[in-house]
Design a protein around this motif. Structure first.
Motif, PDB file in Angstrom:
ATOM      1  N   VAL A 147      46.370  38.046  11.125  1.00 20.98           N
ATOM      2  CA  VAL A 147      46.512  36.858  11.983  1.00 20.98           C
ATOM      3  C   VAL A 147      45.167  36.133  12.079  1.00 20.98           C
ATOM      4  O   VAL A 147      44.658  35.856  13.156  1.00 20.98           O
ATOM      5  CB  VAL A 147      47.042  37.234  13.392  1.00 20.98           C
ATOM      6  N   ARG A 148      44.587  35.839  10.941  1.00 25.83           N
ATOM      7  CA  ARG A 148      43.257  35.225  10.898  1.00 25.83           C
ATOM      8  C   ARG A 148      43.146  33.961  11.735  1.00 25.83           C
ATOM      9  O   ARG A 148      42.146  33.747  12.415  1.00 25.83           O
ATOM     10  CB  ARG A 148      42.913  34.872   9.448  1.00 25.83           C
ATOM     11  N   GLU A 149      44.139  33.108  11.669  1.00 25.86           N
ATOM     12  CA  GLU A 149      44.074  31.844  12.407  1.00 25.86           C
ATOM     13  C   GLU A 149      43.964  32.082  13.905  1.00 25.86           C
ATOM     14  O   GLU A 149      43.235  31.382  14.606  1.00 25.86           O
ATOM     15  CB  GLU A 149      45.298  30.985  12.099  1.00 25.86           C
ATOM     16  N   ARG A 150      44.676  33.087  14.391  1.00 26.21           N
ATOM     17  CA  ARG A 150      44.593  33.404  15.816  1.00 26.21           C
ATOM     18  C   ARG A 150      43.167  33.861  16.169  1.00 26.21           C
ATOM     19  O   ARG A 150      42.644  33.525  17.233  1.00 26.21           O
ATOM     20  CB  ARG A 150      45.572  34.514  16.188  1.00 26.21           C
ATOM     21  N   GLY A 151      42.571  34.638  15.286  1.00 26.59           N
ATOM     22  CA  GLY A 151      41.216  35.106  15.521  1.00 26.59           C
ATOM     23  C   GLY A 151      40.225  33.961  15.614  1.00 26.59           C
ATOM     24  O   GLY A 151      39.386  33.909  16.523  1.00 26.59           O
ATOM     25  N   GLU A 152      40.310  33.026  14.687  1.00 22.39           N
ATOM     26  CA  GLU A 152      39.389  31.886  14.698  1.00 22.39           C
ATOM     27  C   GLU A 152      39.611  31.013  15.930  1.00 22.39           C
ATOM     28  O   GLU A 152      38.665  30.480  16.511  1.00 22.39           O
ATOM     29  CB  GLU A 152      39.563  31.060  13.418  1.00 22.39           C
ATOM     30  N   LYS A 153      40.863  30.898  16.342  1.00 25.80           N
ATOM     31  CA  LYS A 153      41.171  30.094  17.517  1.00 25.80           C
ATOM     32  C   LYS A 153      40.591  30.735  18.774  1.00 25.80           C
ATOM     33  O   LYS A 153      40.026  30.046  19.643  1.00 25.80           O
ATOM     34  CB  LYS A 153      42.687  29.942  17.641  1.00 25.80           C
ATOM     35  N   LEU A 154      40.703  32.051  18.885  1.00 23.79           N
ATOM     36  CA  LEU A 154      40.158  32.757  20.042  1.00 23.79           C
ATOM     37  C   LEU A 154      38.631  32.677  20.066  1.00 23.79           C
ATOM     38  O   LEU A 154      38.028  32.440  21.115  1.00 23.79           O
ATOM     39  CB  LEU A 154      40.615  34.221  20.029  1.00 23.79           C
ATOM     40  N   VAL A 155      38.002  32.857  18.915  1.00 20.32           N
ATOM     41  CA  VAL A 155      36.547  32.746  18.837  1.00 20.32           C
ATOM     42  C   VAL A 155      36.092  31.350  19.267  1.00 20.32           C
ATOM     43  O   VAL A 155      35.139  31.198  20.039  1.00 20.32           O
ATOM     44  CB  VAL A 155      36.032  33.070  17.419  1.00 20.32           C
ATOM     45  N   ALA A 156      36.768  30.334  18.785  1.00 17.64           N
ATOM     46  CA  ALA A 156      36.407  28.956  19.138  1.00 17.64           C
ATOM     47  C   ALA A 156      36.531  28.722  20.638  1.00 17.64           C
ATOM     48  O   ALA A 156      35.684  28.048  21.250  1.00 17.64           O
ATOM     49  CB  ALA A 156      37.287  27.966  18.372  1.00 17.64           C
ATOM     50  N   GLU A 157      37.570  29.284  21.245  1.00 17.16           N
ATOM     51  CA  GLU A 157      37.753  29.149  22.695  1.00 17.16           C
ATOM     52  C   GLU A 157      36.607  29.813  23.453  1.00 17.16           C
ATOM     53  O   GLU A 157      36.051  29.257  24.405  1.00 17.16           O
ATOM     54  CB  GLU A 157      39.096  29.778  23.089  1.00 17.16           C
ATOM     55  N   LEU A 158      36.223  31.012  23.031  1.00 18.34           N
ATOM     56  CA  LEU A 158      35.136  31.718  23.706  1.00 18.34           C
ATOM     57  C   LEU A 158      33.802  31.001  23.511  1.00 18.34           C
ATOM     58  O   LEU A 158      32.987  30.918  24.441  1.00 18.34           O
ATOM     59  CB  LEU A 158      35.047  33.154  23.175  1.00 18.34           C
ATOM     60  N   GLN A 159      33.590  30.469  22.328  1.00 14.33           N
ATOM     61  CA  GLN A 159      32.353  29.716  22.071  1.00 14.33           C
ATOM     62  C   GLN A 159      32.270  28.493  22.966  1.00 14.33           C
ATOM     63  O   GLN A 159      31.190  28.154  23.479  1.00 14.33           O
ATOM     64  CB  GLN A 159      32.292  29.303  20.596  1.00 14.33           C
TER      65      GLN A 159
END
Length: 346
Positions: free
Chosen positions: A191-203
Protein backbone atom coordinates in the motif's frame (compact mmCIF):
# COMPACT_ATOMS: atom_id res chain seq x y z
CA UNK A 1 12.93 3.53 31.05
CA UNK A 2 11.62 0.54 30.24
CA UNK A 3 12.54 -2.22 28.25
CA UNK A 4 8.84 -2.68 27.85
CA UNK A 5 9.16 0.88 26.80
CA UNK A 6 7.85 4.16 27.78
CA UNK A 7 4.27 4.10 28.61
CA UNK A 8 2.09 7.10 28.79
CA UNK A 9 -1.39 8.20 27.98
CA UNK A 10 -2.41 10.77 25.52
CA UNK A 11 -3.15 14.31 26.50
CA UNK A 12 -4.48 17.01 24.20
CA UNK A 13 -4.05 15.76 20.72
CA UNK A 14 -3.69 18.97 18.77
CA UNK A 15 -4.50 17.47 15.41
CA UNK A 16 -5.50 13.88 14.80
CA UNK A 17 -3.81 11.61 12.34
CA UNK A 18 -5.52 10.98 9.04
CA UNK A 19 -6.71 7.39 8.75
CA UNK A 20 -5.82 6.43 5.23
CA UNK A 21 -8.16 4.22 3.27
CA UNK A 22 -6.98 4.64 -0.31
CA UNK A 23 -5.56 1.73 -2.27
CA UNK A 24 -2.62 1.17 -3.22
CA UNK A 25 14.25 1.84 7.55
CA UNK A 26 15.85 4.70 8.36
CA UNK A 27 19.14 5.90 9.68
CA UNK A 28 19.55 8.26 12.61
CA UNK A 29 19.76 11.30 10.37
CA UNK A 30 16.51 10.41 8.68
CA UNK A 31 17.25 8.80 5.33
CA UNK A 32 15.54 5.48 4.73
CA UNK A 33 17.91 2.69 5.67
CA UNK A 34 15.43 -0.16 5.30
CA UNK A 35 15.67 -0.22 1.53
CA UNK A 36 13.03 -2.32 -0.15
CA UNK A 37 13.86 -4.53 -3.09
CA UNK A 38 12.03 -7.09 -5.15
CA UNK A 39 8.95 -7.53 -7.25
CA UNK A 40 5.45 -6.31 -6.50
CA UNK A 41 4.75 -9.64 -4.78
CA UNK A 42 7.94 -10.16 -2.76
CA UNK A 43 9.61 -7.50 -0.64
CA UNK A 44 13.07 -7.72 0.93
CA UNK A 45 14.13 -5.29 3.64
CA UNK A 46 17.52 -4.72 5.22
CA UNK A 47 16.12 -4.21 8.71
CA UNK A 48 18.25 -3.65 11.82
CA UNK A 49 20.99 -5.97 10.60
CA UNK A 50 18.54 -8.66 9.47
CA UNK A 51 17.16 -9.50 6.06
CA UNK A 52 13.38 -9.61 6.16
CA UNK A 53 11.74 -11.18 3.14
CA UNK A 54 7.99 -11.12 2.69
CA UNK A 55 6.81 -13.23 -0.24
CA UNK A 56 3.38 -11.61 -0.49
CA UNK A 57 1.42 -8.92 1.39
CA UNK A 58 0.54 -10.24 4.87
CA UNK A 59 -3.03 -11.21 5.61
CA UNK A 60 -2.63 -12.22 9.29
CA UNK A 61 -0.15 -9.81 10.85
CA UNK A 62 0.53 -9.37 14.56
CA UNK A 63 1.94 -6.15 15.98
CA UNK A 64 3.76 -6.61 19.29
CA UNK A 65 4.00 -2.92 20.33
CA UNK A 66 1.59 -0.02 20.22
CA UNK A 67 3.86 2.06 18.00
CA UNK A 68 3.84 -0.37 15.09
CA UNK A 69 0.16 -1.10 15.72
CA UNK A 70 -0.84 2.54 15.30
CA UNK A 71 1.16 2.83 12.08
CA UNK A 72 -0.64 -0.21 10.67
CA UNK A 73 -4.01 1.12 11.76
CA UNK A 74 -3.19 4.51 10.21
CA UNK A 75 -2.37 2.74 6.94
CA UNK A 76 -5.83 1.14 6.96
CA UNK A 77 -4.52 -2.39 7.64
CA UNK A 78 -6.76 -3.51 10.51
CA UNK A 79 -8.44 -6.06 8.26
CA UNK A 80 -5.05 -7.69 7.69
CA UNK A 81 -4.21 -8.03 11.39
CA UNK A 82 -5.01 -10.86 13.80
CA UNK A 83 -3.53 -9.48 16.99
CA UNK A 84 -1.90 -6.61 18.89
CA UNK A 85 0.01 -6.45 22.18
CA UNK A 86 1.93 -4.26 24.64
CA UNK A 87 -0.27 -1.22 25.03
CA UNK A 88 0.95 1.71 27.10
CA UNK A 89 -1.72 4.30 26.23
CA UNK A 90 -5.27 4.51 24.98
CA UNK A 91 -5.34 4.05 21.21
CA UNK A 92 -4.64 7.20 19.23
CA UNK A 93 -7.62 9.41 18.50
CA UNK A 94 -9.21 8.50 15.18
CA UNK A 95 -8.13 4.85 15.32
CA UNK A 96 -10.74 3.53 17.76
CA UNK A 97 -12.76 1.66 15.11
CA UNK A 98 -9.65 -0.03 13.73
CA UNK A 99 -8.60 -1.04 17.24
CA UNK A 100 -12.01 -2.56 17.94
CA UNK A 101 -11.62 -4.88 14.94
CA UNK A 102 -8.37 -6.50 16.04
CA UNK A 103 -7.92 -8.90 18.95
CA UNK A 104 -5.68 -7.68 21.76
CA UNK A 105 -3.50 -10.68 22.57
CA UNK A 106 -2.06 -9.05 25.69
CA UNK A 107 -1.76 -5.61 27.25
CA UNK A 108 1.91 -6.35 27.91
CA UNK A 109 4.41 -8.70 26.25
CA UNK A 110 2.54 -11.87 25.27
CA UNK A 111 4.10 -15.32 25.39
CA UNK A 112 5.51 -16.77 22.19
CA UNK A 113 2.81 -19.42 22.31
CA UNK A 114 -0.01 -16.87 22.47
CA UNK A 115 1.35 -15.10 19.42
CA UNK A 116 1.62 -18.38 17.53
CA UNK A 117 -1.98 -19.21 18.47
CA UNK A 118 -2.99 -16.29 16.21
CA UNK A 119 -1.25 -18.09 13.30
CA UNK A 120 0.55 -14.93 12.06
CA UNK A 121 2.18 -14.58 8.66
CA UNK A 122 4.11 -11.43 9.74
CA UNK A 123 5.11 -9.89 13.07
CA UNK A 124 6.32 -6.37 13.78
CA UNK A 125 7.69 -4.72 16.91
CA UNK A 126 8.76 -1.22 17.93
CA UNK A 127 11.76 -2.35 19.97
CA UNK A 128 14.73 -4.62 19.48
CA UNK A 129 14.12 -5.96 23.00
CA UNK A 130 10.64 -7.20 22.05
CA UNK A 131 12.14 -9.52 19.44
CA UNK A 132 15.29 -10.34 21.39
CA UNK A 133 16.33 -12.54 24.29
CA UNK A 134 14.00 -11.95 27.20
CA UNK A 135 11.32 -10.52 24.92
CA UNK A 136 8.39 -12.24 23.23
CA UNK A 137 10.75 -14.37 21.12
CA UNK A 138 13.78 -13.82 18.94
CA UNK A 139 13.43 -12.99 15.29
CA UNK A 140 15.14 -16.30 14.50
CA UNK A 141 12.45 -18.22 16.39
CA UNK A 142 9.74 -16.64 14.26
CA UNK A 143 11.73 -17.01 11.04
CA UNK A 144 12.31 -20.73 11.66
CA UNK A 145 8.54 -21.06 11.48
CA UNK A 146 8.41 -19.06 8.26
CA UNK A 147 7.12 -15.88 9.90
CA UNK A 148 8.99 -12.69 8.85
CA UNK A 149 9.83 -10.50 11.86
CA UNK A 150 10.30 -6.73 11.50
CA UNK A 151 11.65 -4.18 14.03
CA UNK A 152 11.21 -0.40 13.89
CA UNK A 153 14.45 0.96 12.41
CA UNK A 154 14.29 3.91 14.80
CA UNK A 155 15.23 1.57 17.65
CA UNK A 156 18.44 0.35 16.04
CA UNK A 157 19.77 3.03 13.69
CA UNK A 158 22.71 4.75 15.37
CA UNK A 159 21.86 2.95 18.62
CA UNK A 160 23.59 0.39 20.85
CA UNK A 161 21.06 -2.01 22.43
CA UNK A 162 23.56 -4.44 23.92
CA UNK A 163 23.34 -3.20 27.53
CA UNK A 164 20.76 -3.96 30.21
CA UNK A 165 18.85 -0.69 29.92
CA UNK A 166 17.09 1.02 27.04
CA UNK A 167 20.22 1.42 24.95
CA UNK A 168 22.35 4.40 24.03
CA UNK A 169 22.29 6.61 20.94
CA UNK A 170 25.52 7.11 19.06
CA UNK A 171 23.79 9.69 16.87
CA UNK A 172 20.65 11.80 17.30
CA UNK A 173 17.52 10.15 15.97
CA UNK A 174 15.86 11.96 13.07
CA UNK A 175 12.15 12.18 12.32
CA UNK A 176 12.80 10.57 8.95
CA UNK A 177 13.50 7.30 10.75
CA UNK A 178 9.82 7.24 11.68
CA UNK A 179 8.81 8.08 8.13
CA UNK A 180 11.07 5.24 7.00
CA UNK A 181 9.15 2.76 9.13
CA UNK A 182 5.86 3.94 7.64
CA UNK A 183 7.25 3.44 4.15
CA UNK A 184 8.66 0.01 5.06
CA UNK A 185 5.32 -1.26 6.36
CA UNK A 186 3.43 0.27 3.44
CA UNK A 187 5.84 -1.53 1.10
CA UNK A 188 5.42 -4.85 2.91
CA UNK A 189 1.62 -4.65 2.73
CA UNK A 190 1.55 -3.37 -0.85
CA UNK A 191 0.00 0.00 0.00
CA UNK A 192 2.77 2.41 -0.99
CA UNK A 193 0.42 5.27 -1.83
CA UNK A 194 -1.10 5.14 1.63
CA UNK A 195 2.37 5.31 3.14
CA UNK A 196 3.36 8.38 1.14
CA UNK A 197 0.06 10.05 1.99
CA UNK A 198 0.55 9.44 5.72
CA UNK A 199 4.14 10.70 5.61
CA UNK A 200 3.03 13.86 3.80
CA UNK A 201 0.35 14.47 6.44
CA UNK A 202 2.84 14.11 9.28
CA UNK A 203 5.35 16.36 7.54
CA UNK A 204 2.70 19.03 7.15
CA UNK A 205 1.79 18.78 10.83
CA UNK A 206 5.45 19.14 11.81
CA UNK A 207 5.82 22.21 9.61
CA UNK A 208 2.71 23.82 11.03
CA UNK A 209 3.63 23.07 14.66
CA UNK A 210 7.13 24.53 14.44
CA UNK A 211 6.36 27.61 12.32
CA UNK A 212 7.61 30.80 13.92
CA UNK A 213 8.96 29.17 17.10
CA UNK A 214 12.39 29.99 18.47
CA UNK A 215 12.97 28.39 21.87
CA UNK A 216 16.76 28.58 21.83
CA UNK A 217 16.77 30.08 25.33
CA UNK A 218 14.48 27.39 26.78
CA UNK A 219 15.59 24.28 28.66
CA UNK A 220 13.41 21.17 28.85
CA UNK A 221 13.43 18.01 30.91
CA UNK A 222 11.56 14.83 29.96
CA UNK A 223 10.41 12.58 32.82
CA UNK A 224 9.03 9.26 31.74
CA UNK A 225 8.32 7.40 34.97
CA UNK A 226 9.34 6.41 38.51
CA UNK A 227 9.63 8.83 41.41
CA UNK A 228 12.35 7.00 43.39
CA UNK A 229 14.81 6.56 40.52
CA UNK A 230 13.30 8.66 37.74
CA UNK A 231 13.81 7.84 34.09
CA UNK A 232 14.77 11.02 32.24
CA UNK A 233 15.34 11.37 28.50
CA UNK A 234 18.89 11.55 27.23
CA UNK A 235 19.95 13.62 24.27
CA UNK A 236 19.10 11.65 21.26
CA UNK A 237 15.88 9.65 21.19
CA UNK A 238 12.34 10.78 20.38
CA UNK A 239 12.45 13.63 22.95
CA UNK A 240 15.50 14.90 21.07
CA UNK A 241 13.40 15.18 17.92
CA UNK A 242 10.92 17.33 19.84
CA UNK A 243 13.61 19.48 21.47
CA UNK A 244 15.52 20.15 18.26
CA UNK A 245 12.32 21.07 16.43
CA UNK A 246 12.29 24.33 18.41
CA UNK A 247 16.02 24.86 18.86
CA UNK A 248 15.57 24.28 22.60
CA UNK A 249 17.90 22.44 25.00
CA UNK A 250 17.38 19.20 26.90
CA UNK A 251 19.06 19.62 30.31
CA UNK A 252 20.40 16.08 29.95
CA UNK A 253 21.81 16.53 26.46
CA UNK A 254 25.12 15.36 27.92
CA UNK A 255 24.00 11.73 28.14
CA UNK A 256 23.47 9.45 25.17
CA UNK A 257 21.56 6.84 27.15
CA UNK A 258 17.98 6.57 25.94
CA UNK A 259 16.33 6.74 29.40
CA UNK A 260 18.95 7.09 32.14
CA UNK A 261 17.89 7.01 35.79
CA UNK A 262 18.98 10.29 37.39
CA UNK A 263 18.70 11.38 41.02
CA UNK A 264 16.51 14.33 41.97
CA UNK A 265 19.40 16.38 43.33
CA UNK A 266 20.97 16.39 39.87
CA UNK A 267 17.62 17.22 38.29
CA UNK A 268 17.07 20.15 40.64
CA UNK A 269 20.59 21.40 39.97
CA UNK A 270 19.88 21.50 36.20
CA UNK A 271 16.65 23.44 36.96
CA UNK A 272 14.82 23.21 33.60
CA UNK A 273 12.43 25.91 32.41
CA UNK A 274 9.78 23.37 31.40
CA UNK A 275 8.98 19.84 32.57
CA UNK A 276 7.65 17.46 29.91
CA UNK A 277 6.14 14.55 31.78
CA UNK A 278 4.73 11.23 30.76
CA UNK A 279 1.06 10.73 31.58
CA UNK A 280 1.04 6.93 31.66
CA UNK A 281 -1.86 4.57 32.11
CA UNK A 282 0.18 1.52 33.09
CA UNK A 283 0.88 0.70 36.73
CA UNK A 284 4.29 -0.97 36.67
CA UNK A 285 6.28 1.97 38.10
CA UNK A 286 5.72 4.61 40.76
CA UNK A 287 4.29 7.96 39.66
CA UNK A 288 3.03 6.73 36.30
CA UNK A 289 0.26 9.26 35.77
CA UNK A 290 0.88 12.97 35.32
CA UNK A 291 -1.24 13.63 38.40
CA UNK A 292 1.04 11.49 40.56
CA UNK A 293 4.14 13.07 39.05
CA UNK A 294 2.93 16.60 39.74
CA UNK A 295 1.92 15.68 43.29
CA UNK A 296 5.45 14.42 43.86
CA UNK A 297 7.13 17.43 42.27
CA UNK A 298 5.12 19.91 44.32
CA UNK A 299 5.64 18.14 47.66
CA UNK A 300 9.19 16.81 47.55
CA UNK A 301 11.65 19.17 49.29
CA UNK A 302 14.24 18.69 46.55
CA UNK A 303 11.96 19.41 43.61
CA UNK A 304 9.31 21.85 44.84
CA UNK A 305 11.59 24.88 44.44
CA UNK A 306 12.53 24.14 40.83
CA UNK A 307 11.63 26.94 38.42
CA UNK A 308 9.29 24.81 36.28
CA UNK A 309 7.50 23.50 39.38
CA UNK A 310 6.99 26.92 40.98
CA UNK A 311 5.68 28.30 37.68
CA UNK A 312 3.69 25.11 36.95
CA UNK A 313 5.21 24.76 33.51
CA UNK A 314 4.12 21.20 32.83
CA UNK A 315 3.53 19.57 29.45
CA UNK A 316 1.74 16.22 29.55
CA UNK A 317 2.62 13.70 26.84
CA UNK A 318 1.54 10.16 26.11
CA UNK A 319 4.09 7.39 26.35
CA UNK A 320 3.90 6.90 22.61
CA UNK A 321 4.71 10.57 21.99
CA UNK A 322 7.92 10.09 23.98
CA UNK A 323 8.85 7.04 21.91
CA UNK A 324 9.92 7.21 18.26
CA UNK A 325 6.46 6.67 16.75
CA UNK A 326 4.02 8.60 14.60
CA UNK A 327 2.88 10.17 17.88
CA UNK A 328 6.23 11.89 18.29
CA UNK A 329 4.66 14.43 15.92
CA UNK A 330 1.84 14.77 18.43
CA UNK A 331 4.54 15.47 21.03
CA UNK A 332 5.97 18.27 18.88
CA UNK A 333 2.50 19.79 18.56
CA UNK A 334 1.80 19.63 22.28
CA UNK A 335 5.15 21.04 23.36
CA UNK A 336 4.81 23.83 20.77
CA UNK A 337 1.36 24.72 22.10
CA UNK A 338 2.68 24.79 25.66
CA UNK A 339 5.71 26.94 24.83
CA UNK A 340 3.39 29.46 23.21
CA UNK A 341 1.06 29.37 26.22
CA UNK A 342 4.01 29.89 28.59
CA UNK A 343 5.24 32.83 26.52
CA UNK A 344 8.59 31.16 25.88
CA UNK A 345 8.69 31.32 22.07
CA UNK A 346 10.77 33.83 20.15
Amino acid sequence: MPIARPTRPAALLVSGVILLTGCGGADSSGSSGSAAKGSAAAVTLDNCGHTVRVESPPRKAVSLNQGTTEIMFSLGLADRMVGTATWTDPVMKGLEKADAKVKRIADNNPSFERVLDADPDFVAASFVSTLGKGGVATREQFEKLGVPAYVSPSDCAGKDNTGDGDGARKKPLGIDAIYGEIRDLAEVFGVRERGEKLVAELQQRMKKATAGIDASDVSLLYWFANSESPYMAGCCGAPGIITRAFGAKNVFDDTHEEWPQINWETVADRDPDVLVIGDLTRKSQTAESAKKKIEFLESDPVTKNMTAVKKKRYVLLSGQAMNPTIRTVEGVEQVAAALREFGLTG
